[in-house]
Write a protein that holds these residues in place. Structure first.
Motif, PDB file in Angstrom:
ATOM      1  N   HIS A  13      16.731  26.130  58.346  1.00  0.00           N
ATOM      2  CA  HIS A  13      15.523  26.287  59.110  1.00  0.00           C
ATOM      3  C   HIS A  13      13.995  25.893  58.590  1.00  0.00           C
ATOM      4  O   HIS A  13      13.149  25.960  59.088  1.00  0.00           O
ATOM      5  N   CYS A  14      14.348  24.679  57.821  1.00  0.00           N
ATOM      6  CA  CYS A  14      13.077  23.796  57.336  1.00  0.00           C
ATOM      7  C   CYS A  14      12.607  22.856  58.406  1.00  0.00           C
ATOM      8  O   CYS A  14      13.359  21.971  58.953  1.00  0.00           O
ATOM      9  N   TYR A  15      11.468  22.903  58.835  1.00  0.00           N
ATOM     10  CA  TYR A  15      11.036  21.816  59.813  1.00  0.00           C
ATOM     11  C   TYR A  15      10.862  20.312  59.492  1.00  0.00           C
ATOM     12  O   TYR A  15      11.305  19.550  59.911  1.00  0.00           O
ATOM     13  N   GLY A  16      10.505  20.394  58.015  1.00  0.00           N
ATOM     14  CA  GLY A  16      10.552  19.109  57.512  1.00  0.00           C
ATOM     15  C   GLY A  16      11.666  18.571  57.409  1.00  0.00           C
ATOM     16  O   GLY A  16      11.976  17.267  57.700  1.00  0.00           O
ATOM     17  N   CYS A  17      12.748  19.217  57.063  1.00  0.00           N
ATOM     18  CA  CYS A  17      14.286  18.560  57.350  1.00  0.00           C
ATOM     19  C   CYS A  17      14.763  18.103  58.768  1.00  0.00           C
ATOM     20  O   CYS A  17      15.453  17.140  59.109  1.00  0.00           O
ATOM     21  N   GLU A  18      14.217  19.230  59.522  1.00  0.00           N
ATOM     22  CA  GLU A  18      14.672  18.964  61.024  1.00  0.00           C
ATOM     23  C   GLU A  18      14.022  17.698  61.704  1.00  0.00           C
ATOM     24  O   GLU A  18      14.815  17.036  62.374  1.00  0.00           O
ATOM     25  N   VAL A  19      12.930  17.364  61.167  1.00  0.00           N
ATOM     26  CA  VAL A  19      12.200  16.346  61.721  1.00  0.00           C
ATOM     27  C   VAL A  19      12.148  15.232  60.788  1.00  0.00           C
ATOM     28  O   VAL A  19      11.508  13.846  61.252  1.00  0.00           O
TER      29      VAL A  19
ATOM     30  N   HIS B   8      10.622  14.716  57.987  1.00  0.00           N
ATOM     31  CA  HIS B   8       9.151  14.376  57.509  1.00  0.00           C
ATOM     32  C   HIS B   8       9.163  13.952  56.178  1.00  0.00           C
ATOM     33  O   HIS B   8       9.871  14.086  55.402  1.00  0.00           O
TER      34      HIS B   8
ATOM     35  N   GLN C 129       5.569  19.082  53.606  1.00  0.00           N
ATOM     36  CA  GLN C 129       6.097  19.697  55.025  1.00  0.00           C
ATOM     37  C   GLN C 129       7.272  20.379  54.951  1.00  0.00           C
ATOM     38  O   GLN C 129       7.879  20.800  55.961  1.00  0.00           O
ATOM     39  N   HIS C 130       8.046  20.285  53.603  1.00  0.00           N
ATOM     40  CA  HIS C 130       9.410  20.872  53.620  1.00  0.00           C
ATOM     41  C   HIS C 130       9.279  22.185  53.104  1.00  0.00           C
ATOM     42  O   HIS C 130       8.978  22.498  51.997  1.00  0.00           O
ATOM     43  N   THR C 131       9.427  23.289  53.776  1.00  0.00           N
ATOM     44  CA  THR C 131       9.341  24.754  53.112  1.00  0.00           C
ATOM     45  C   THR C 131      10.763  24.798  52.332  1.00  0.00           C
ATOM     46  O   THR C 131      10.458  25.535  51.292  1.00  0.00           O
TER      47      THR C 131
END
Length: 187
Positions: free
Chosen positions: A76-82, A84, A89-91
């Protein structure tokens, strides 16, 4: 004066020698029959063995939940998803384990692979049995005892009475995470 030789029945002799052990087995069988609706499971392992196996199962369950929470934090990490480039930016990197636990515990609990937990538990029980630990500590963790315990895990009523509730599991996973961090902080 002549002494009369009295023959003591073998069962009384056994009870005198092994009194508490015989009583413990009898009590566990009696308790198992009272607690089950069907008499199909004749449990002949002691309460100590069940308690011991249950505690190891709970530890393995908490360990699996912790692992699943950490996997969900990456999922569910946005940073991993895109992808970054900034770590901020990686929760998955910036949040503490407690924050991940708070965020993803319910999803992990619903989706936990119980079969994997049982396999982890079985492996641990086999290691203990092979090491001879159970023989030294009078706990029955033989294959027969493990099969009986797995049958108990399939009994919904028994699980409701004996397995930890979600709030207790949450605390167990949190404590497990803290211990894990302390242990590996020194290595």
């Amino acid at each position: 004066m002549q002494h009369e030789i009295i023959q003591i029945p073998k069962i009384l002799y056994m009870f005198a020698i092994y009194g508490m052990q015989v009583y413990s087995v009898y009590k566990s069988i009696y308790t198992a029959v009272l607690n089950r609706d069907s008499l199909t499971l004749a449990m002949d392992i002691s309460d100590n063995s069940i308690s011991f196996m249950l505690s190891i199962y709970n530890i393995k369950f908490a360990s699996k939940l912790r692992e699943d929470v950490l996997n969900l934090s990456t999922k569910h990490c946005y940073g991993c998803e895109v992808e970054h480039p900034s770590q901020t930016q990686h929760t998955c990197l910036m949040w503490t384990e407690s924050e991940h636990l708070e965020m993803h515990f319910e999803e992990a609990l619903v989706n936990v692979n119980r079969k994997a937990v049982i396999n982890m538990w079985q492996d641990e029980m086999k290691k203990m049995e092979w090491s001879g630990w159970a023989n030294r500590n009078t706990v029955d963790i033989s294959e027969r005892a493990r099969e009986t315990f797995i049958e108990l895990l399939e009994d919904v009523d028994w699980c409701k009475k004996n397995l930890p509730k979600p709030d207790r599991l949450y605390n167990d996973v949190q404590n497990f995470s803290q211990l894990f961090q302390r242990f590996f902080a020194y290595n």
